[in-house]
Design an enzyme around this catalytic site. Structure first.
Site, PDB file in Angstrom:
ATOM      1  NE  ARG A   1     -21.392  21.085 -12.086  1.00  0.00           N
ATOM      2  CZ  ARG A   1     -22.337  21.508 -11.239  1.00  0.00           C
ATOM      3  NH1 ARG A   1     -23.609  21.203 -11.468  1.00  0.00           N
ATOM      4  NH2 ARG A   1     -22.008  22.218 -10.184  1.00  0.00           N
TER       5      ARG A   1
ATOM      6  CD  GLU B   1      -3.018   1.133   2.181  1.00  0.00           C
ATOM      7  OE1 GLU B   1      -3.720   2.146   2.289  1.00  0.00           O
ATOM      8  OE2 GLU B   1      -3.098   0.162   2.961  1.00  0.00           O
TER       9      GLU B   1
ATOM     10  CG  ASP C   1      -6.609   0.197   5.983  1.00  0.00           C
ATOM     11  OD1 ASP C   1      -5.680  -0.373   5.396  1.00  0.00           O
ATOM     12  OD2 ASP C   1      -6.660   1.435   6.120  1.00  0.00           O
TER      13      ASP C   1
ATOM     14  CG  ASP D   1     -14.422   1.244  11.186  1.00  0.00           C
ATOM     15  OD1 ASP D   1     -15.111   1.816  10.315  1.00  0.00           O
ATOM     16  OD2 ASP D   1     -13.313   1.673  11.565  1.00  0.00           O
TER      17      ASP D   1
ATOM     18  CB  ALA E   1      -3.948   6.665  12.391  1.00  0.00           C
TER      19      ALA E   1
ATOM     20  CG  HIS F   1     -12.280   4.127   8.546  1.00  0.00           C
ATOM     21  ND1 HIS F   1     -12.112   3.526   9.770  1.00  0.00           N
ATOM     22  CD2 HIS F   1     -11.059   4.583   8.176  1.00  0.00           C
ATOM     23  CE1 HIS F   1     -10.849   3.616  10.122  1.00  0.00           C
ATOM     24  NE2 HIS F   1     -10.182   4.247   9.179  1.00  0.00           N
TER      25      HIS F   1
END
Length: 394
Positions: free
Chosen positions: A230, A132, A277, A251, A316, A254
């Site tokens: 748009r 990532e 994540d 969760d 985080a 997020h």
């Protein structure tokens, strides 16, 4: 390796849900489901319980105090051991944005740890590595370290893959950066999944990445240009490309449930990947920790950046477990138990191209499974047919 029959109220099998009956475990491998039990075979009675494949977590940065960025093979083994107790039996250790050399060191450490997480070890299996970063954009860098953002490079990837012993399965990038289309095409030719994330790409730039071979969207909504009528952006591309997969952090913090429902209606459960994540402090009590080299605080079921004055900064990352995510999706009324379980098992496995080894209860596969009660509370996890216990309660 143990051999026995599992008796339970419900089994979540590749072809659908089987009510009652028995599932064979033969020398630590799955056998076939059968409606009746043969004679003279040990029966393990899970009456009142449901049996599902072990969870497959495809972007997860660590667990139980150990992060992929630590370059600590022993720590990764301990993370796998504890992750299994929370229902995840297969995972893709996921790196952060960092220096090229350090990411290579992380890949080597993960590859070393994976040797100790095979069938019979009692540890969740590392089915590959997910990069990532560091090919992201500053605008949506999130909790990634902005000092190490660079353009994508196949040459750099090859170096990482060599140190990983070929374990890299996924690589995420912002498609608006130079060289992205060529990078995507090169990795796709090798069977490595490329993912669109931490990006301010336009709809057209994201679509060009999909046309080059990108097949997955990193934690949809978070860290990417949103949907506007748009300016469809990255979210619009995720919703309108039917054969791609969209990850979603489930969760409830997020992403709001209404947004998750909108994504599910657009993609269908078949192309929606439940993810955690989760950061390295997942599975631990509340407190202050380090994550990806950055100070964080774990509080109220979420991980925040920790400011110099000890106040909470931006989000985080999560400390979710995938089994809990399955329960959330059902409790919120967004999917059936069967659909939610599949979004956390067979769908992530398929999205990461590891569905040949995990994600489903199939004869001949390692007997990695979880036991739920009727409310989808996780009761116990089994690896190769042997119990590794129940999740830790704080």
């Amino acid at each position: 390796m143990a051999s026995y029959l599992i008796k339970a109220d419900k089994f979540f099998l590749p072809g659908g849900v089987a009510l009652g009956g028995y599932l064979k475990v033969i020398d630590g491998k799955f056998g076939a489901w059968t409606p009746a039990a043969p004679e003279d075979v040990e029966i393990r009675d899970f009456t009142g319980r449901w049996i599902a494949p072990g969870m497959v977590d495809t972007p997860i940065h660590g667990f139980f105090g150990h992060a992929t960025i630590d370059v600590d093979a022993e720590g990764m083994v301990e993370a796998s051991e504890n992750l299994a107790k929370f229902g995840t039996t297969s995972w893709l250790p996921t790196t952060f944005t960092d220096g090229v050399e350090h990411i290579g060191e992380c890949c080597a450490a993960i590859a070393e740890a994976a040797k100790s997480c095979q069938a019979g070890s009692g540890r969740a299996h590392m089915q590959g590595i997910y990069l990532e970063g560091p090919f992201f954009t500053m605008k949506h860098v999130g909790a990634q370290n902005p000092a190490f953002l660079v353009d994508s490079s196949y040459e750099v990837f090859r170096g990482w893959q060599e140190r990983a012993g070929g374990m890299i399965r996924k690589s995420a990038l912002a498609p608006e950066r130079d060289g992205s289309v060529d990078y995507i095409a090169a990795l796709d030719a090798e069977g490595v999944v490329t993912c669109i994330g931490h990006t301010d790409a336009t709809y057209d730039e994201a679509l060009a990445a999909v046309n080059a071979g990108a097949t997955c969207f990193v934690h949809t909504y978070n860290g990417q240009r949103g949907l506007h009528h748009r300016d469809p952006g990255v979210v619009g591309c995720a919703m309108s490309t039917p054969e791609t997969y969209a990850e979603i952090i489930c969760d409830g913090k997020h992403v709001r449930t209404a947004a998750i429902e909108s994504l599910l209606r657009a993609k269908g459960w078949q192309h929606t990947v439940l993810i955690t994540d989760c950061l390295g402090c997942g599975g631990l009590p509340e407190g202050n920790y380090m994550s990806g080299g950055m100070p964080v605080v774990l509080a109220d079921g979420l991980c925040y950046l920790r400011n110099e004055d000890d106040t909470r900064g931006n989000i985080a990352g999560s400390v979710l477990t995938l089994a809990k995510g399955v329960k959330n999706i059902v409790d919120w009324g967004l999917a059936s138990a069967d659909e939610a379980i599949r979004m956390a098992t067979e769908v992530p496995a398929r999205s990461a191209r590891i569905d040949d080894v995990c994600g489903s209860i199939k004869p001949g596969r390692d007997a990695d499974f979880v036991v739920f009660d009727h409310e989808l509370n996780l009761c116990e996890t089994f690896l190769a047919g042997e119990s590794v216990g129940a999740p830790i309660e704080y």
